[in-house]
Motif scaffolding. Structure first.
Motif: not given
Ligand code: PEP
Ligand code: MN
Length: 371
Positions: A172-178
Motif C-alpha cells: 500500500m503506497e504512502v505519500t505522507h508520514e501521517s
C-alpha cells in the motif's frame, strides 16, 4: 564498516557496552546501533561511519560480543552486497518470507474503489493460492482534480476483507508520514487482520523526509519504487536512506523509466536491471510490469505485452511481481486500461510459473558450470 554481534546479545549488557566504549574511544568514528528483531533471534549490528580505515578488524573481532566485522565499500553501506559479507538480506513478515531466492506475486487493485471490487479481487487471489496483494488507498496523481484515493476511510474494510480471505501482506503506497500512523491505527482496530508493506512510489523516491520517517519505523517493511527519471545509483541510495535510519526490510522495485524512447510502452521497461540490483545489494528485487508497460496491447503470439515483460523480469530472477488487476476495469478509478482481468489471473500465474522454472534451470546450469 559493520560490526556484527553474536545473535541475542543484549544491548544493555556489559559485553555490548564494551564494544561501544571501545569504538567510541576511536577518534573520528561514529557508531550507530541497529537491531533486527526476527522470529528466531535478535541481531545487533553496529554501523561505523567516519575514518574506519585505521580500525583494526581483528582487534574488534577479538571482543567477546563480536561475531564478525565486515568492511563495506563506500557504496550502499547497509543495503549493499560487500565482499566477504554473509549477512542475510531477506526477512520474514507476517508469515511470508521475502529474499533474493524466492518469488511472490502481488496482484491487486491499483486503487481501492468499492468493497465489492476489493472482495472479488481477494476472493480470486485466495482461490488461486495467493496470500499477497496490492491495494492503493493513497494515490499520487498528476492532476489535482483526479481521484486521490479513498485514504484512511477505506482501511478498516480493506483490512477486514484481507483477513477474511487470508491475505497476509498488502502493498500500500504512502505519500505522507501521517499515512503510516493511519495504517497502524486501522490494523490495530481490526485486530491485525493482515499485514502491510509500505510502498514508496516513483514520485517520492527522493522525498528524503518521507524516506527518513519510513526508515525510522520498524513495524512495516517497505517496497521502494525506482525513481522514473534518476539513475539506478540514485534510487539505490534512496533505499540506503531507509536502511540507514534503521529499517533494513526493504524491497527494491523496478517500474520502468520515463522516456519516449520506450514508446509505445508507458515507460521504458528496465527489468534487465533485476540481476544488477541483486548483485549490488542484498535486497529482494520486485518488478512492476503494469506501470512499466501501461497497456493491454497484445503481441501476435497471443501474449499481452505486460505478460511478456513480466516473464522477462521473472526469468531474470525477480523476487516479487506487482501487478494491476481489476474485476471491472471499465469502472476502475485509476489505471483501468492497463489492468489485467480477474479471469486472466490463472493464466498470468501460470506464465509466471513457467518463467520461474526456466530461471531455476538457468541458475542451476550456471552453478554447475561454475563448479
Ligand atoms: C502504483 O504502483 O500504484 C504507482 C503509482 O506506481 P509508480 O509509483 O511506480 O508510478
Ligand atoms: Mn497505477
Amino acid at each position: 564498516m559493520i560490526v556484527i554481534l553474536h545473535p541475542d546479545t543484549p544491548t544493555d549488557g556489559a559485553e555490548c557496552r564494551e564494544v561501544l566504549d571501545y569504538l567510541a574511544a576511536k577518534p573520528g568514528i561514529n557508531p550507530k546501533l541497529h537491531q533486527i528483531v526476527g522470529t528466531q533471534q535478535t541481531l545487533t549490528e553496529i554501523y561505523l561511519v567516519g575514518d574506519t580505515a585505521s580500525l583494526d578488524k581483528e582487534e574488534i573481532e577479538s571482543l567477546p560480543a563480536v561475531e564478525r566485522v565486515v568492511r563495506v565499500s563506500r557504496e550502499y553501506r547497509v543495503v549493499g552486497r560487500h565482499a566477504g559479507d554473509t549477512r542475510a538480506g531477506g526477512f520474514g513478515y507476517n508469515g511470508v518470507q521475502f529474499d533474493q531466492d524466492n518469488l511472490h506475486v502481488f496482484a491487486g487493485l491499483c486503487a481501492v474503489d468499492t468493497p465489492r471490487h476489493v472482495e472479488k479481487m481477494m476472493q480470486a487471489l485466495q482461490a488461486h493460492g495467493q496470500v499477497c496483494t496490492r491495494m492503493g488507498a493513497y494515490k499520487p496523481r498528476t492532476n489535482p482534480y483526479s481521484f486521490q484515493g479513498l485514504g484512511r476511510d477505506c482501511l478498516p474494510w480493506v483490512f477486514e476483507l484481507a483477513g477474511k480471505y487470508a491475505i497476509k501482506v498488502i502493498a500500500m503506497e504512502v505519500t505522507h508520514e501521517s499515512h503510516v500512523e493511519e495504517i497502524h491505527t486501522a490494523l490495530e482496530r481490526t485486530g491485525h487482520a493482515t499485514g502491510v508493506m509500505l510502498q514508496i512510489g516513483t514520485r517520492n523516491t527522493q522525498n528524503f523526509e518521507l524516506l527518513k520517517s519510513v526508515g525510522r519505523q520498524r513495524e512495516f517493511p517497505v517496497l521502494l519504487k525506482r525513481g522514473f527519471g534518476i539513475t539506478l545509483d540514485e534510487s539505490l541510495n534512496a533505499a540506503e536512506y531507509l536502511a540507514s535510519e534503521g529499517n533494513r526490510r526493504v524491497i527494491f522495485c523496478l517500474r520502468g523509466m520515463k522516456t519516449h524512447l520506450g514508446d509505445p510502452h508507458r515507460n521504458f521497461v528496465d527489468f534487465a536491471h533485476v540481476p544488477v540490483v541483486k548483485r549490488l545489494t542484498l535486497m529482494p528485487v520486485a518488478i512492476d510490469p503494469s506501470h512499466s508497460v501501461g497497456s493491454r496491447e497484445q503481441a501476435p503470439d497471443g501474449l499481452l505485452d505486460v505478460m511478456h515483460a513480466t516473464a522477462q523480469g521473472v526469468i531474470a530472477g525477480a523476487n516479487l511481481v506487482l501487478a494491476d488487476f481489476h474485476p471491472a476495469p471499465a469502472k476502475a478509478l485509476v489505471d483501468g486500461p492497463q489492468a489485467l482481468h480477474l479471469e486472466e489471473l490463472p493464466h498470468f500465474l501460470d506464465d509466471i510459473a513457467i518463467a520461474r522454472e526456466a530461471y531455476a534451470k538457468r541458475s542451476r546450469r550456471a552453478a554447475e558450470a561454475g563448479r
